[in-house]
Design a protein around this motif. Structure first.
Motif, short mmCIF file in Angstrom:
data_model
loop_
_atom_site.label_atom_id
_atom_site.label_comp_id
_atom_site.label_asym_id
_atom_site.label_seq_id
_atom_site.Cartn_x
_atom_site.Cartn_y
_atom_site.Cartn_z
N TYR A 81 0.83 -1.22 -0.01
CA TYR A 81 0.03 0.09 -0.21
C TYR A 81 1.07 1.22 -0.07
CZ TYR A 81 -3.04 3.74 1.72
OH TYR A 81 -3.82 4.90 1.87
N ILE A 82 2.02 1.16 0.90
CA ILE A 82 2.84 2.41 0.66
C ILE A 82 3.60 2.64 -0.40
CG2 ILE A 82 4.96 3.36 1.89
CD1 ILE A 82 3.80 2.00 4.56
N SER A 85 1.12 3.98 -2.82
CA SER A 85 0.68 5.61 -2.28
C SER A 85 1.71 6.33 -3.00
CB SER A 85 0.76 5.60 -0.98
OG SER A 85 -0.33 4.72 -0.42
N GLN A 89 1.22 9.36 -5.77
CA GLN A 89 1.36 10.68 -5.50
C GLN A 89 2.69 11.21 -6.31
OE1 GLN A 89 2.64 11.41 -1.19
NE2 GLN A 89 0.92 10.17 -0.50
N ARG A 108 -10.23 13.08 -4.43
CA ARG A 108 -9.35 12.28 -3.56
C ARG A 108 -10.02 10.91 -3.34
NH1 ARG A 108 -5.81 15.00 -0.83
NH2 ARG A 108 -6.03 17.37 -0.68
N THR A 111 -8.57 9.23 -6.20
CA THR A 111 -7.34 8.66 -5.83
C THR A 111 -6.93 7.48 -5.02
OG1 THR A 111 -6.55 11.18 -6.29
CG2 THR A 111 -4.83 9.91 -5.13
N LYS A 112 -7.95 7.55 -3.84
CA LYS A 112 -7.75 6.26 -3.08
C LYS A 112 -8.31 5.09 -3.91
CE LYS A 112 -8.79 8.82 1.05
NZ LYS A 112 -9.69 9.11 2.32
N THR A 115 -5.19 3.97 -5.98
CA THR A 115 -4.02 3.49 -4.90
C THR A 115 -4.33 2.28 -4.38
OG1 THR A 115 -3.67 5.92 -4.27
CG2 THR A 115 -2.97 4.11 -2.90
N LYS A 116 -5.63 1.95 -4.29
CA LYS A 116 -5.98 0.43 -3.85
C LYS A 116 -5.64 -0.43 -5.01
CE LYS A 116 -8.82 1.44 0.01
NZ LYS A 116 -10.31 1.37 0.61
N THR A 119 -2.10 -0.99 -5.17
CA THR A 119 -1.73 -2.07 -4.21
C THR A 119 -2.11 -3.33 -4.33
OG1 THR A 119 -2.50 -0.24 -2.54
CG2 THR A 119 -2.28 -2.30 -1.67
N TYR A 320 7.39 15.45 -0.28
CA TYR A 320 6.36 15.26 0.38
C TYR A 320 6.21 16.69 1.03
CZ TYR A 320 2.45 12.73 2.70
OH TYR A 320 1.17 12.27 2.76
#
Length: 434
Positions: A81-82, A85, A89, A108, A111-112, A115-116, A119, A320
């Motif tokens: 997951y990281i 992410s 990003q 957002r 985007t989530k 990301t999943k 992942t 970041y």
């Protein structure tokens, strides 16, 4: 500090949140001992016991809290997951169209979702690599390998999403940041074993661990923890004057720019970004000489590993922080509210803020980099056991201290919303110092 622990168990809502967080972390620890179906635990134990402290497997095991050596359902932790992410990003930051999409309605959430999806891809790739790694362990796989690959990939991918769900539950019903606390707990559980190994090394003459050096390193460790706490709260304040409505007077305020605005995230990102390719390469080490050569160069706490870790920490600190604090957005907001920075022209405000942020970020990233090389120095100068040197500094220490401070701040914020800090300022004065 005793007031904090007292109120954790006397304020009902806070006690429930704290106990719920402990319960979720307990479930994570239990899952770390549940092996993937088709794995022989006895063969795994024998294999990892024969591995040296410098092996890449022990490095993975350290940050997963023992889940990797057990080939458990949580052996990948939340690494996929990281990694996803970071990629998302970077893409959003690099492509204006994606950034515009994120700022739009439901951006957002989109985007989530992406990301999943990413992942899943990362977990599948890492799951396949760890399956190949298991194949190279004598007697570890007890079922036909083609069946094991499917089961292992499905299991570790599911395990990653269970941990993400655990993290979300902590965010909603517990205290602190859920994903950070999962990583934190995986490191903390290694403390006991690290201290035990240090004690054994002091008793073994062949290890050449001098008790004087132990006292010296522990003193350095305490000093570093204090420095990390001060670095965490250090900030530069830029004066801002706002014009009063219907008046010639101004209201003075300030813009706080922290030495390290992104906290512990650059360290976590750097650790995961190094772990991902190493984990994939470890799966091909049995059949590829190139993979073995790269792994030998990037052995944990070796020179090349430490150098790459430092570069990534510096890069992610800038990247970041610039995402979180955009000089352009900040200067536009100041102008929009009728504010001005004394001595700085309005059209030069963005440039001025950018220069200030670059200076503070440079200092913050250099500090993080110095902490990151401590394990390399402790290992090579004082000849400490490998797991002890990891605890004494580097990514693990930064994560432990940073997450602990974040959790205290979350508790303080909760108490403020409930009005407790205003009723009993004396008991919460220590939190205000953080």
């Amino acid at each position: 500090m005793k007031e904090l622990f007292f109120n954790l168990f006397t304020i009902k809502d806070l006690r429930n949140k704290f106990l719920f967080t402990l319960f979720i972390l307990f479930l994570f620890r239990v899952g770390s001992y549940l092996p993937i179906p088709g794995i022989d635990s006895v063969a795994l134990k024998s294999y990892f016991k024969s591995q040296s402290d410098f092996s890449i497997a022990n490095y993975f095991d350290f940050f997963s809290g023992g889940a990797f050596s057990n080939f458990s359902i949580f052996m990948l932790s939340i690494g996929p997951y990281i990694s996803a992410s970071i990629i998302v990003q970077l893409l959003v930051y690099s492509f204006p169209s994606l950034k515009k999409m994120q700022e739009g309605d439901g951006g957002r959430q989109k985007t989530k979702k992406y990301t999943k999806y990413l992942t899943i891809v990362a977990a599948v790739v890492q799951g396949y690599a760890t399956s190949l790694y298991a194949k190279g362990i004598p007697g570890a796989v007890t079922i036909p390998f083609y069946r094991y690959i499917f089961i292992a990939i499905l299991t570790v991918t599911t395990g990653t999403f269970i941990l993400l769900w655990f993290g979300e539950q902590i965010n909603q019903r517990g205290v602190g940041n859920g994903t950070s606390l999962i990583i934190f707990s995986g490191i903390v559980v290694r403390l006991q074993a690290a201290l035990f190994n240090l004690f054994q090394s002091m008793q073994d003459p062949s290890q050449n661990v001098n008790p004087v050096f132990v006292i010296l390193v522990i003193s350095i460790f305490i000093l570093v923890v204090i420095l990390i706490i001060y670095e965490y709260k250090a900030q530069m304040r830029i004066a801002i004057h706002y014009a009063r409505a219907n008046s010639n007077s101004t209201v003075s305020s300030y813009l706080p720019i922290k030495l390290n605005p992104s906290g512990v995230l650059p360290v976590i990102f750097a650790s995961v970004l190094i772990t991902l390719p190493l984990q994939i390469l470890s799966g091909f080490a049995e059949t590829s000489s190139i993979a073995r050569q790269v792994l030998s160069y990037l052995r944990p706490n070796g020179f090349y590993y430490t150098f790459l870790n430092v570069i990534l920490i510096i890069g992610f600190t800038y990247f970041y922080s610039k995402i979180q604090l955009s000089p352009k957005d900040i200067s536009n907001n100041i102008r929009k509210n009728g504010g001005a920075i004394p001595g700085i022209k309005s059209d030069e405000m963005e440039k001025y803020l950018d220069e200030i942020m670059n200076k503070t970020l440079f200092s913050g990233s250099i500090f993080l980099s110095i902490i990151a090389i401590i394990p390399f120095l402790v290992q090579n100068i004082f000849r400490f056991p490998h797991d002890v040197s990891r605890i004494m500094g580097g990514s693990s220490l930064l994560i432990m201290v940073g997450v602990a401070l974040d959790t205290l701040i979350h508790i303080d914020a909760y108490l403020k919303t409930q009005g407790f800090s205003h009723r009993n300022k004396k008991n919460y004065a220590f939190l205000q110092k953080i």
